[in-house]
Design an enzyme around this catalytic site. Structure first.
Site, PDB file in Angstrom:
ATOM      1  N   ASP A  21       0.859  -1.177   0.000  1.00 47.64           N
ATOM      2  CA  ASP A  21       0.000   0.000   0.000  1.00 47.64           C
ATOM      3  C   ASP A  21       0.901   1.235   0.000  1.00 47.64           C
ATOM      4  O   ASP A  21       1.747   1.384   0.868  1.00 47.64           O
ATOM      5  CB  ASP A  21      -0.886  -0.031   1.262  1.00 47.64           C
ATOM      6  CG  ASP A  21      -1.796   1.191   1.347  1.00 47.64           C
ATOM      7  OD1 ASP A  21      -1.912   1.934   0.356  1.00 47.64           O
ATOM      8  OD2 ASP A  21      -2.391   1.396   2.418  1.00 47.64           O
ATOM      9  N   ASP A  27       0.597   5.348   0.010  1.00 45.78           N
ATOM     10  CA  ASP A  27      -0.389   6.398   0.246  1.00 45.78           C
ATOM     11  C   ASP A  27       0.329   7.742   0.344  1.00 45.78           C
ATOM     12  O   ASP A  27       1.253   7.886   1.135  1.00 45.78           O
ATOM     13  CB  ASP A  27      -1.123   6.094   1.563  1.00 45.78           C
ATOM     14  CG  ASP A  27      -2.350   6.960   1.732  1.00 45.78           C
ATOM     15  OD1 ASP A  27      -2.348   8.111   1.242  1.00 45.78           O
ATOM     16  OD2 ASP A  27      -3.317   6.491   2.363  1.00 45.78           O
ATOM     17  N   ASP A  30       3.441   1.320   3.211  1.00 42.46           N
ATOM     18  CA  ASP A  30       2.855   1.158   4.541  1.00 42.46           C
ATOM     19  C   ASP A  30       3.258  -0.234   5.029  1.00 42.46           C
ATOM     20  O   ASP A  30       2.706  -1.238   4.589  1.00 42.46           O
ATOM     21  CB  ASP A  30       1.332   1.307   4.460  1.00 42.46           C
ATOM     22  CG  ASP A  30       0.693   1.262   5.834  1.00 42.46           C
ATOM     23  OD1 ASP A  30       1.301   0.697   6.772  1.00 42.46           O
ATOM     24  OD2 ASP A  30      -0.427   1.785   5.977  1.00 42.46           O
TER      25      ASP A  30
END
Ligand SMILES: [Zn+2]
Ligand SMILES: [Zn+2]
Length: 417
Positions: free
Chosen positions: A99, A101, A318
Site C-alpha cells: 500500500d 499512500d 505502509d
C-alpha cells in the site's frame, strides 16, 4: 461523509448502484476467489460487514448491486473456510500486498490544500473552535492533488522495479490498482510467496525500505582500495547505492542547493567542499577510495553517501499492510466511498502514463446536481477543473458533486425529506 445526511447517502448510493449495474464490466477477480474472505462498509456507518464468502463472480455482482456499499474489501489470504471465525478459517497462504499512500509522503502541497471544517455548521475553521457556531466538533479534511499523486506514482515505480529486478516477480503475477483516493496498491499472487509468514514478509519490507541495513554487507566499508566496493552495474542495493552516490556527487559538483544542504547536515561545510571535485574521478566507476583526503574524512563521506542514497532509493510503503497476513484490502475495480472514484486496475506497462483523476472517474456526468459546498480547494476531475468553492452553491456533473459529498465537504442543495 461527515457533512452528509440521509439524502446524501441515498444520492451517492444510487450512483454507486448504477455503476455496479452498468459500469462494472470485466472487473478484476482475485485468483481462488471462493477461498477469500470478503467484507464491505455501508455509507454513513463505521463497522465493517465481514467474514463473507463468495463462490463466483455472479455472487459478487449480486452483492454489489443489491447492497451498493461505500467500500468493498477482499482478503489477501486464501483460507479453507473463509466465512468461519478468524481462528477457524484455516489459513493457506496470502498474496504479497503493498500500500502506497501520499498521506505518508512528505509532499510540499499538503499545507496548501488540507483544511479543517466545523461538522456542525460547515464553516471552514483555522483554530480549535468554530468561529461561526462555537462548536469544537471539527474535522480535518485531507485533500489530494496532482503533486500528491505524482509522489505516490514515483514510489510505485520504485516498488515495481524492486519486484521485477530484485525479487524476480513476473508482471503477470502483479496486480496494480489505484486506491481510489490518494495512492496505489500492489497485490502479488505468486506461488513462491504465497506461503510466507509474517517474519518473512517483514524481511522483504526491510529490504524494500532499506531498514536496518548494514552497509558492510554490501561491500561498503572504510578503507576501500581503488576498484573495490560496489559498481554501477551491480545487482540490488549495491548498484542502487553506487548509482545514486554518483548522482549526489554530480549534483554537488553543479552546486545543487538541496544536495549541498543535505550533505552539510551530515558532514559539515569543510568536508562537503572537499567532495566537490569527486565527480571527476567517479565517471568510469565508483572510486570509494577518492572521497576527500584523509582516511577519517573518507569514512565519514562514504557513510553520508550511503545514508542519502538509501533515503532516496527506498520505497515508502505502509509496512503494516505488507506484514499482516490476514489483511483485507480494497477490492480492485470497485468504487471508493471516500471519493466515488474507481479503484481501477492499471496494467503495469501503463503505470507511468495513468492519470487517476481522469481515468478513475466512473460515475457519469448526468444528472447535473446542485450542491451546497462548505469549502473545496480547486481540483481537477475528468477533463475539467472545478472551484475553489467557499460556502456557496454550484451545479456540477454527478461525478464531481458526488466527489465533494463523499469527501464530506458538500451536501445536496435542494433537500427533499
Ligand atoms: Zn460551526
Ligand atoms: Zn497535494
Amino acid at each position: 461523509m461527515g457533512f452528509g445526511g440521509q439524502a446524501e447517502v441515498a444520492y451517492v448510493q444510487s450512483l454507486f448502484r448504477a455503476y455496479y449495474q452498468k459500469g462494472y464490466s470485466n472487473p478484476y477477480i482475485p485468483p481462488q476467489m471462493e477461498r477469500r474472505e470478503y467484507g464491505y462498509m455501508l455509507f454513513g456507518q463505521r463497522t465493517m460487514v465481514r467474514h463473507l464468502s463468495l463462490k463466483d463472480p455472479s455472487q459478487l455482482l449480486d452483492l454489489l448491486k443489491n447492497v451498493a456499499p461505500a467500500h468493498v474489501y477482499r482478503s489477501a489470504a486464501i483460507y479453507h473456510y473463509p466465512s468461519a471465525p478468524m481462528e477457524e478459517k484455516g489459513w493457506i497462504g496470502a498474496d504479497l500486498i503493498f500500500d502506497i499512500d501520499a498521506d505518508h509522503l512528505e509532499t510540499p502541497c499538503k499545507a496548501s490544500h488540507d483544511f479543517r471544517l466545523c461538522t456542525s455548521c460547515g464553516l471552514r475553521v483555522s483554530s480549535d473552535r468554530c468561529s461561526g457556531c462555537g462548536s469544537d466538533q471539527l474535522e480535518d479534511v485531507k485533500w489530494v492533488c496532482d503533486i500528491c499523486l505524482e509522489g505516490a506514482r514515483a514510489e510505485l515505480i520504485k516498488l515495481l522495479e524492486f519486484m521485477e529486478v530484485d525479487l524476480g516477480i513476473r508482471r503477470e503475477s502483479m496486480v496494480v490498482s489505484f486506491s481510489g483516493n490518494r495512492g496505489y496498491h500492489l497485490a502479488v499472487y505468486d506461488e513462491r510467496f504465497l506461503g510466507l509468514g509474517r517474519e518473512e514478509r517483514q524481511e522483504i519490507v526491510e529490504y524494500l525500505t532499506g531498514a536496518n541495513m548494514d552497509p558492510s554487507l554490501h561491500g561498503l566499508e572504510a578503507g576501500l582500495e581503488p576498484g573495490e566496493g560496489p559498481d554501477y552495474s551491480d545487482h540490488g542495493w549495491r548498484g542502487r547505492i553506487a548509482r545514486q552516490s554518483y548522482t549526489i556527487l554530480s549534483r554537488l559538483a553543479r552546486g545543487d542547493e538541496k544536495t549541498v544542504k543535505a550533505l552539510e547536515g551530515l558532514l559539515g561545510h569543510r568536508i562537503v567542499q572537499s567532495l566537490k571535485t569527486s565527480e571527476d574521478f567517479w565517471r568510469e566507476r565508483p572510486r570509494w577510495d577518492l572521497l576527500g583526503g584523509r582516511a577519517e574524512t573518507r569514512a565519514k563521506a562514504l557513510k553520508a553517501l550511503v545514508a542519502l542514497s538509501v533515503e532516496s532509493e527506498k520505497t515508502h510503503i505502509d509496512t503494516v499492510v505488507t506484514t499482516d497476513i490476514h489483511r483485507l484490502l480494497r477490492m480492485a475495480d470497485t468504487l471508493n466511498g471516500k471519493t466515488g472514484l474507481k479503484a481501477s486496475t492499471i496494467p503495469v506497462e501503463r503505470v507511468e502514463e495513468y492519470d487517476p483523476l481522469r481515468e478513475a472517474v466512473a460515475i457519469p456526468a448526468h444528472p447535473e446536481t446542485r450542491i451546497r459546498i462548505a469549502y473545496a480547494p480547486r481540483f481537477r476531475l475528468g477533463e475539467e477543473e472545478y472551484g475553489p468553492y467557499s460556502d456557496e452553491e454550484a451545479k456540477l456533473p454527478a461525478f464531481a458533486a458526488s466527489y465533494l459529498i463523499c469527501r464530506g465537504v458538500a451536501r445536496l442543495a435542494e433537500r427533499r425529506r
